[in-house]
Design a protein around this motif. Sequence first.
Motif, PDB file in Angstrom:
ATOM      1  N   THR A  31       3.527  -3.398   6.730  1.00 13.64           N
ATOM      2  CA  THR A  31       4.780  -2.497   6.255  1.00 13.64           C
ATOM      3  C   THR A  31       4.500  -2.311   4.951  1.00 13.64           C
ATOM      4  N   HIS A  32       4.089  -3.185   3.923  1.00 12.63           N
ATOM      5  CA  HIS A  32       3.815  -2.931   2.460  1.00 12.63           C
ATOM      6  C   HIS A  32       2.768  -1.717   2.382  1.00 12.63           C
ATOM      7  N   GLU A  33       1.571  -1.989   3.139  1.00 15.03           N
ATOM      8  CA  GLU A  33       0.754  -1.047   3.072  1.00 15.03           C
ATOM      9  C   GLU A  33       1.198   0.623   3.454  1.00 15.03           C
ATOM     10  N   LEU A  77       4.283   1.676   3.343  1.00 17.43           N
ATOM     11  CA  LEU A  77       5.206   2.097   2.408  1.00 17.43           C
ATOM     12  C   LEU A  77       4.448   2.593   1.149  1.00 17.43           C
ATOM     13  N   ALA A  78       3.477   1.566   0.710  1.00 15.37           N
ATOM     14  CA  ALA A  78       2.634   2.113  -0.596  1.00 15.37           C
ATOM     15  C   ALA A  78       1.807   3.392  -0.254  1.00 15.37           C
ATOM     16  N   ASN A  79       1.667   3.722   0.907  1.00 12.99           N
ATOM     17  CA  ASN A  79       0.886   4.919   1.246  1.00 12.99           C
ATOM     18  C   ASN A  79       1.933   5.998   1.469  1.00 12.99           C
ATOM     19  N   GLY A  80       3.331   5.890   1.394  1.00 12.70           N
ATOM     20  CA  GLY A  80       4.151   6.892   1.629  1.00 12.70           C
ATOM     21  C   GLY A  80       4.528   7.190   3.176  1.00 12.70           C
ATOM     22  N   PHE A 104       3.944 -10.130  -2.408  1.00 18.97           N
ATOM     23  CA  PHE A 104       4.772  -8.783  -2.962  1.00 18.97           C
ATOM     24  C   PHE A 104       5.807  -9.128  -3.722  1.00 18.97           C
ATOM     25  N   TRP A 122       2.294  -7.410   5.732  1.00 14.04           N
ATOM     26  CA  TRP A 122       1.253  -6.622   5.244  1.00 14.04           C
ATOM     27  C   TRP A 122       1.122  -5.102   5.528  1.00 14.04           C
ATOM     28  N   TRP A 154       7.438 -11.429   2.937  1.00 14.46           N
ATOM     29  CA  TRP A 154       7.066 -10.707   2.002  1.00 14.46           C
ATOM     30  C   TRP A 154       6.544 -11.427   0.744  1.00 14.46           C
ATOM     31  N   PRO A 184      11.043  -3.133  -1.385  1.00 17.44           N
ATOM     32  CA  PRO A 184      11.018  -1.785  -2.070  1.00 17.44           C
ATOM     33  C   PRO A 184      11.056  -0.852  -0.861  1.00 17.44           C
TER      34      PRO A 184
END
Length: 142
Positions: free
Chosen positions: A33-35, A37-40, A126, A31, A121, A61
């Motif tokens: 890690t996803h957050e 990456l999603a925020n650059g 995701f 979670w 993941w 991704p």
Amino acid sequence: MPSPVAAVAAAPSHIALAHFEARLSFEADCWDTHEALANGATDFVLLDVRGPDLYAAGHVPGAINLPHGKITARKMAEWPAGTLFVTYCAGPHCNGANKAAVRLARLGLPVKEMIGGVTGWLDEGFALAPGTEPGDVRSIEG
């Protein structure tokens, strides 16, 4: 008679605090890690340490494919000193991410493991990115 959960007493709070804080210095979850990456986020490099075929079948991704057995000082020198690496593999049944973390730590590099790997993941809901073509810069081969 206490339950199997309570049969061994919990550690004192100060010891539990030290233990759980220490775990966070070794692990990142899917979670977070996803957050990131999603925020650059650019403060870590995510390494998929599975083989190229599994990476091509689907990966997190933004991850770069570098199989754990191919982590060398020469390859890791491509990143600035102090770069944080986050490793992952197939999931809890796989120790590839741990093997990669050992190699990175032996090279003196900061490292965390994304606990759960691909299984975690997907469990979080995701999506995986599709595979890449040979020679794609996101995949680093030997």
